[in-house]
Write an enzyme that holds these catalytic residues in place. Structure first.
Site, short mmCIF file in Angstrom:
data_model
loop_
_atom_site.label_atom_id
_atom_site.label_comp_id
_atom_site.label_asym_id
_atom_site.label_seq_id
_atom_site.Cartn_x
_atom_site.Cartn_y
_atom_site.Cartn_z
N GLY A 11 0.83 -1.21 0.00
CA GLY A 11 0.00 0.00 0.00
C GLY A 11 0.85 1.25 0.00
N ARG A 15 -2.93 8.29 2.88
CA ARG A 15 -3.62 9.06 3.91
C ARG A 15 -2.71 9.48 5.07
NH1 ARG A 15 -8.71 5.60 5.25
NH2 ARG A 15 -7.73 4.02 3.92
N GLY A 103 1.24 -5.45 6.90
CA GLY A 103 2.30 -4.59 7.42
C GLY A 103 1.79 -3.42 8.23
N GLY A 139 -14.70 -6.34 4.98
CA GLY A 139 -15.38 -7.47 4.39
C GLY A 139 -16.19 -8.16 5.47
N GLU A 154 -17.13 -8.10 0.28
CA GLU A 154 -16.53 -6.80 0.54
C GLU A 154 -17.62 -5.74 0.68
OE1 GLU A 154 -13.04 -6.13 1.00
OE2 GLU A 154 -13.42 -8.26 1.31
N LYS A 351 29.65 14.29 29.10
CA LYS A 351 29.73 13.55 27.83
C LYS A 351 30.96 12.67 27.80
CE LYS A 351 32.07 14.01 24.34
NZ LYS A 351 32.94 14.49 23.25
N TYR A 387 37.83 20.63 23.37
CA TYR A 387 37.84 20.70 21.91
C TYR A 387 38.62 21.93 21.46
CZ TYR A 387 35.71 20.61 17.20
OH TYR A 387 35.48 20.55 15.85
C1 UD1 Z 1 -9.15 -6.02 3.02
C2 UD1 Z 1 -10.06 -7.22 2.87
C3 UD1 Z 1 -11.29 -7.04 3.74
C4 UD1 Z 1 -10.89 -6.85 5.18
C5 UD1 Z 1 -9.91 -5.71 5.30
C6 UD1 Z 1 -9.32 -5.64 6.69
C7 UD1 Z 1 -9.70 -7.99 0.60
C8 UD1 Z 1 -10.24 -8.00 -0.77
N1 UD1 Z 1 -10.43 -7.34 1.51
O1 UD1 Z 1 -9.88 -4.91 2.53
O2 UD1 Z 1 -12.14 -8.18 3.65
O3 UD1 Z 1 -12.03 -6.58 5.98
O4 UD1 Z 1 -8.79 -5.88 4.39
O5 UD1 Z 1 -8.61 -4.48 6.85
O6 UD1 Z 1 -8.67 -8.59 0.89
N2 UD1 Z 1 -2.27 -4.70 -0.42
C9 UD1 Z 1 -1.18 -5.03 -1.19
N3 UD1 Z 1 -1.34 -5.14 -2.52
C10 UD1 Z 1 -2.53 -4.95 -3.14
C11 UD1 Z 1 -3.64 -4.60 -2.34
C12 UD1 Z 1 -3.48 -4.50 -0.98
O7 UD1 Z 1 -0.08 -5.21 -0.67
O8 UD1 Z 1 -2.58 -5.07 -4.36
C13 UD1 Z 1 -2.10 -4.57 1.03
C14 UD1 Z 1 -2.30 -3.15 1.51
O9 UD1 Z 1 -1.07 -2.48 1.61
C15 UD1 Z 1 -2.91 -3.33 2.86
C16 UD1 Z 1 -3.63 -4.68 2.76
O10 UD1 Z 1 -3.09 -5.33 1.66
O11 UD1 Z 1 -1.95 -3.44 3.87
C17 UD1 Z 1 -5.13 -4.54 2.64
O12 UD1 Z 1 -5.42 -3.85 1.45
P1 UD1 Z 1 -6.64 -2.85 1.36
O13 UD1 Z 1 -6.80 -2.40 -0.03
O14 UD1 Z 1 -6.54 -1.83 2.41
O15 UD1 Z 1 -7.83 -3.84 1.69
P2 UD1 Z 1 -9.24 -3.46 2.19
O16 UD1 Z 1 -10.01 -2.90 1.04
O17 UD1 Z 1 -9.18 -2.69 3.42
#
Ligand code: UD1
Ligand code: CA
Length: 458
Positions: A11, A15, A103, A139, A154, A351, A387
């Site tokens: 991600g 924000r 993460g 979700g 979702e 120091k 110094y």
């Molecule tokens: C996701 C879940 C949702 C859950 C929520 C919890 C899916 C489709 N949905 O939604 O059911 O309730 O998390 O917080 O999984 N990320 C990547 N690569 C990508 C997309 C996302 O590394 O291509 C990582 C993001 O950095 C983030 C995490 O996955 O840390 C979740 O991604 P995000 O898009 O925030 O998922 P949500 O829509 O919140």
């Protein structure tokens, strides 16, 4: 069955409105993702695959010499959580167990994960789900009448009835790698976000008759993600309060558990007292009966039994012996060693020096690159001139020496044991043991001298 952890961290973290990647923002002094590494590490995984986005260099650099078995996987395009997990799959054996973490969900506990892994080993697939009072954005978990998990929908794809479900998907799941791989291969992005949803594997597995397990977290904060600074601050406060409670349970007296920050590791003896607004950073050890006054900052230091640190003192990378008195308003800088019973008083900066047993530096002094013996008394306003503008030099002060107030010790210089330096001296050459040495412009009195008077205007 060996364990492979997959941490999703691709991600952008928009924000946060920051140049720093989101997962590197600190919580309790450690990057968010480091908390996840630590929770994962407690499970003794074979490897921890970190799925990062474009420009993961900062992330990799930050953990270059880390003790964890990290493996970096780039997800060049952010096509969804399912796609992200897929990037790690070529590096995982079919007979292994896979655990998906995030993460930016830093407070997940290894106890919860252990439970999840046990269930996933039995069932093939298990999720961490939670019942939240406010489920917007998550979700939702779909269950049959008998309570079996049937799928996840979702927020953006959900019907009104589905949106009213309070059990949410935390995103954290564990599965046998073969099960995971089978369903990942079948993901499609025909949904509201045009993403490959990891969550879709749940519906497919349920259809195939897999009895999907679920575990719930110990508390809500465990599964909360960080998207903005307000959420980060909320988790920070939660974490700090947890640490404060743990310290009190160990017998530490905290005058206010809401006003202590531990950004690292705090190890305490018995009957330790910590007043308000104290910040501990790095690894700090406090011996029995140590007391820390209000508004102190203590970083990577050891403070031995019975020592009192008074208000507004800063101690970093130092070793303070037993029964010392430090502060108020003392600043103890790195590579300083203070021995038993020494006093470092107000507005004193020390120091890279050692201060011997029972020595006293009570007021307004700078002691740098000095080796101070035991039983030394250093008067107010003493400065080690360490110094010369290019190099640092050492000042040696022997046992029992007495340095008069407002003395400058121009290093390199040695004051012998038992020597006395007259107040106001500038010492540029070694002062012999047991003798009085002073450098002072003789005092004069001009009898009958008159003060000037203002000229009268004509
Ligand atoms: C996701 C879940 C949702 C859950 C929520 C919890 C899916 C489709 N949905 O939604 O059911 O309730 O998390 O917080 O999984 N990320 C990547 N690569 C990508 C997309 C996302 O590394 O291509 C990582 C993001 O950095 C983030 C995490 O996955 O840390 C979740 O991604 P995000 O898009 O925030 O998922 P949500 O829509 O919140
Ligand atoms: Ca999304």
């Amino acid at each position: 069955m060996s364990l492979n952890v997959i941490i999703l961290a691709a991600g952008a973290g928009k924000r946060m409105r920051s140049a720093l990647p989101k997962v590197l923002h600190p919580l309790a002094g450690r990057p968010l993702v480091e908390h996840v590494f630590r929770a994962a590490h407690a499970l003794a995984p074979d490897r921890i695959h970190v799925v990062h986005g474009h420009g993961g260099d900062q992330l990799r650099a930050r953990f270059e010499n880390s003790p964890w078995p990290l493996h970096w996987v780039e997800q060049a395009e952010r096509l969804g959580t399912g796609h992200a997990v897929q990037q790690a799959m070529p590096h995982i054996n079919a007979q292994d167990m896979a655990l998906v973490l995030y993460g930016d969900v830093p407070l997940i506990r290894s106890e919860t994960l252990t439970h999840l892994l046990e269930l996933a080993a039995e069932r093939g697939l298990a999720l961490v789900t939670a019942k939240l009072p406010e489920s917007f954005g998550y979700g939702r978990i779909l269950r049959s009448k008998s309570g079996a998990i049937e799928g996840i929908v979702e927020e953006k794809d959900a019907s009104d009835a589905e949106r009213s479900i309070h059990e949410i998907n935390t995103g954290i799941l564990a599965a046998r790698a073969d099960v995971l791989a089978r369903y990942l291969a079948r993901l499609r992005n025909n949904n509201a976000q045009r993403e490959y949803y990891l969550t879709d594997i749940v519906g497919m597995a349920a259809k195939d008759g897999i009895d999907i397990g679920s575990v719930s977290p110990h508390n809500e904060e465990e599964i909360l993600g960080v998207n903005d600074r307000a959420q980060l601050a909320r988790l920070e406060r939660h974490y700090q309060l947890q640490q404060a409670e743990a310290l009190m349970a160990q017998g530490v007296m905290l005058y206010d558990p809401a006003r202590i920050d531990v950004r690292g590791e705090l190890i305490t003896g018995s009957d330790v007292i910590v007043d308000i607004n104290v910040v501990f950073e790095g690894r700090v050890e406090l011996g029995d009966k140590v007391s820390i006054g209000p508004n102190c900052v203590i970083r990577s230091a050891r403070i031995a039994a019975g020592t009192q640190v008074a208000a507004h003192s800063i101690i970093e990378h130092a070793d303070i012996g037993p029964d010392c008195r430090i502060g108020p308003f003392a600043r103890i800088r790195p590579e300083t060693q203070v021995e038993e019973g020494a006093h470092i008083g107000n507005f004193v900066e020390v120091k890279k020096s050692s201060v011997g047993r029972g020595s006293k530096i009570n007021h307004l002094s700078y002691i740098g690159d000095a080796i101070v013996g035991s039983g030394v008394n250093i008067g107010a306003g003493t400065i080690t001139c360490n110094y010369d503008g290019v190099n640092k030099h050492i000042t040696r002060i022997g046992d029992g020496a007495f340095i008069g107030s407002d003395t400058q010790l121009v290093a390199p210089v040695t004051v012998g044991a038992g020597a006395v330096i007259g107040a106001g001296s500038t010492i540029t050459r070694d002062a012999p043991s047991g003798e009085l040495t002073l450098s002072r412009v003789p005092q004069q009195t001009r009898p009958g001298w008159k003060r000037p008077v203002k000229k009268e205007r004509k």
